[in-house]
Design an enzyme around this catalytic site. Sequence first.
Site, mmCIF file in Angstrom:
data_model
loop_
_atom_site.group_PDB
_atom_site.id
_atom_site.type_symbol
_atom_site.label_atom_id
_atom_site.label_comp_id
_atom_site.label_asym_id
_atom_site.label_seq_id
_atom_site.Cartn_x
_atom_site.Cartn_y
_atom_site.Cartn_z
ATOM 1 N N SER A 152 34.510 39.279 -12.900
ATOM 2 C CA SER A 152 34.048 40.402 -13.731
ATOM 3 C C SER A 152 34.940 41.620 -13.541
ATOM 4 O O SER A 152 35.628 41.754 -12.523
ATOM 5 C CB SER A 152 32.616 40.750 -13.303
ATOM 6 O OG SER A 152 32.244 42.019 -13.768
ATOM 7 N N TYR A 165 25.498 43.172 -8.670
ATOM 8 C CA TYR A 165 26.376 42.336 -9.513
ATOM 9 C C TYR A 165 27.832 42.475 -9.051
ATOM 10 O O TYR A 165 28.558 41.488 -8.937
ATOM 11 C CB TYR A 165 26.207 42.813 -10.961
ATOM 12 C CG TYR A 165 26.935 42.009 -12.009
ATOM 13 C CD1 TYR A 165 26.474 40.760 -12.404
ATOM 14 C CD2 TYR A 165 28.073 42.510 -12.638
ATOM 15 C CE1 TYR A 165 27.126 40.036 -13.393
ATOM 16 C CE2 TYR A 165 28.737 41.795 -13.625
ATOM 17 C CZ TYR A 165 28.252 40.558 -13.997
ATOM 18 O OH TYR A 165 28.913 39.841 -14.980
HETATM 19 N N1 LIG Z 1 28.361 38.469 -21.600
HETATM 20 C C1 LIG Z 1 29.356 39.213 -21.103
HETATM 21 O O1 LIG Z 1 29.836 40.173 -21.697
HETATM 22 C C2 LIG Z 1 29.928 38.881 -19.766
HETATM 23 C C3 LIG Z 1 30.998 39.637 -19.301
HETATM 24 C C4 LIG Z 1 31.527 39.340 -18.067
HETATM 25 C C5 LIG Z 1 31.026 38.295 -17.323
HETATM 26 N N2 LIG Z 1 29.982 37.571 -17.794
HETATM 27 C C6 LIG Z 1 29.503 36.476 -16.953
HETATM 28 O O2 LIG Z 1 29.517 35.247 -17.668
HETATM 29 C C7 LIG Z 1 28.484 34.402 -17.158
HETATM 30 C C8 LIG Z 1 27.574 33.955 -18.297
HETATM 31 O O3 LIG Z 1 27.035 35.098 -18.951
HETATM 32 P P1 LIG Z 1 26.276 34.979 -20.338
HETATM 33 O O4 LIG Z 1 26.399 36.283 -21.005
HETATM 34 O O5 LIG Z 1 26.705 33.726 -21.037
HETATM 35 O O6 LIG Z 1 24.770 34.790 -19.817
HETATM 36 P P2 LIG Z 1 23.538 34.073 -20.535
HETATM 37 O O7 LIG Z 1 22.293 34.696 -19.953
HETATM 38 O O8 LIG Z 1 23.700 34.031 -22.007
HETATM 39 O O9 LIG Z 1 23.641 32.585 -19.990
HETATM 40 C C9 LIG Z 1 23.348 32.211 -18.681
HETATM 41 C C10 LIG Z 1 22.733 30.814 -18.722
HETATM 42 O O10 LIG Z 1 22.534 30.407 -17.355
HETATM 43 C C11 LIG Z 1 21.252 29.791 -17.267
HETATM 44 N N3 LIG Z 1 20.753 29.937 -15.899
HETATM 45 C C12 LIG Z 1 20.191 31.038 -15.333
HETATM 46 N N4 LIG Z 1 19.822 30.761 -14.068
HETATM 47 C C13 LIG Z 1 20.188 29.483 -13.832
HETATM 48 C C14 LIG Z 1 20.050 28.633 -12.707
HETATM 49 N N5 LIG Z 1 19.479 29.044 -11.569
HETATM 50 N N6 LIG Z 1 20.521 27.364 -12.813
HETATM 51 C C15 LIG Z 1 21.092 26.935 -13.951
HETATM 52 N N7 LIG Z 1 21.221 27.686 -15.061
HETATM 53 C C16 LIG Z 1 20.771 28.944 -14.990
HETATM 54 C C17 LIG Z 1 20.384 30.518 -18.293
HETATM 55 O O11 LIG Z 1 19.267 29.730 -18.676
HETATM 56 C C18 LIG Z 1 21.365 30.754 -19.420
HETATM 57 O O12 LIG Z 1 21.346 29.705 -20.381
HETATM 58 C C19 LIG Z 1 27.772 35.224 -16.085
HETATM 59 O O13 LIG Z 1 28.354 34.937 -14.833
HETATM 60 C C20 LIG Z 1 28.084 36.642 -16.481
HETATM 61 O O14 LIG Z 1 28.002 37.491 -15.378
HETATM 62 C C21 LIG Z 1 29.417 37.842 -18.988
#
Ligand SMILES: NC(=O)c1ccc[n+]([C@@H]2O[C@H](COP(=O)([O-])OP(=O)(O)OC[C@H]3O[C@@H](n4cnc5c(N)ncnc54)[C@H](O)[C@@H]3O)[C@@H](O)[C@H]2O)c1
Length: 271
Positions: A152, A165
């Site tokens: 991140s 985070y």
């Molecule tokens: N969206 C952004 O802008 C962004 C930016 C930087 C980093 N990220 C990182 O990318 C990754 C995914 O983010 P996202 O936006 O797709 O999130 P999201 O919430 O859309 O998806 C996360 C998924 O993980 C699943 N999940 C949660 N807990 C779990 C567990 N214990 N076991 C298995 N599955 C589990 C959820 O059900 C969900 O489907 C994260 O690490 C987030 O920090 C996202």
Amino acid sequence: MEDLFSVKGKIAVITGAGGVLGGSIAKSLSAAGAKIVVLDIRQENLDSKVAELKAAGGEAIGFICNVLSMDSLHETAAKIVKEWGRIDILVNCAGGNVPGATLSPDQTVFDMKIEDWEKVTNLNQNGTVYPCLAFGKVMAEQKEGSIINISSMATYSALTRVPGYSVAKTGINIFTQWMAMELAQKFGEGVRVNAIAPGFFIGDQNRAVLINPDGSLTDRSQKVLAKTPMGRFGDITELNGAVQFLCSKAASFITGAILPIDGGFSSFSGV
Ligand SMILES: NC(=O)c1ccc[n+]([C@@H]2O[C@H](COP(=O)([O-])OP(=O)(O)OC[C@H]3O[C@@H](n4cnc5c(N)ncnc54)[C@H](O)[C@@H]3O)[C@@H](O)[C@H]2O)c1
């Protein structure tokens, strides 16, 4: 001629594949010919993603798997090996911020609830470390495989409001480097471990802090854009090429790298 960037026929396991980033990466690797194992803790997320990938002509299977349970991860690894014989790619997308773990503008760090700190550090740090252990073991035995973790922008310098985070994602960085070293030294150069560090993408988890209810940019998102030389938010599909590259033969000498995909945010001082 051999396609250096090919992932055709590779078995790609994606945790949190029912979510935004994981879902997009799953779709892209599937379109490039990889066979996708969709893992998620939520049945509805899992079912809709598997159905979507199959409808688009891809090969996909799905399992409910909790990334915070070693038992669940080992059971899932065994099911995947039984079904498809091996694991070539692991993308650790389960994670993200946790409600309550983001300080509101009028709170200080001393208002932070320890339960929320524990939740966010556990999900993001252990939720990446544990799958690396369970699925990485299969790769180590094969002496071949590629792991991609999700870092991140909160790891380069301090980002307000998200202490837990930030600490967890910084832990992912050093663990990525540590596993890269460990696997190359003890199991050979065929197992590589890298991370991508996405910049700012509007997703469900951060929409409320970046976009006002009337659709205008919040103060925070104006600051983000001012520090992004490209002057825009990313589109999540812009992560896909980097993931495929890191999983392919084109990256055969790349391990322990953390690749920012951020329109220049992490390299710009802001001045
Ligand atoms: N969206 C952004 O802008 C962004 C930016 C930087 C980093 N990220 C990182 O990318 C990754 C995914 O983010 P996202 O936006 O797709 O999130 P999201 O919430 O859309 O998806 C996360 C998924 O993980 C699943 N999940 C949660 N807990 C779990 C567990 N214990 N076991 C298995 N599955 C589990 C959820 O059900 C969900 O489907 C994260 O690490 C987030 O920090 C996202």
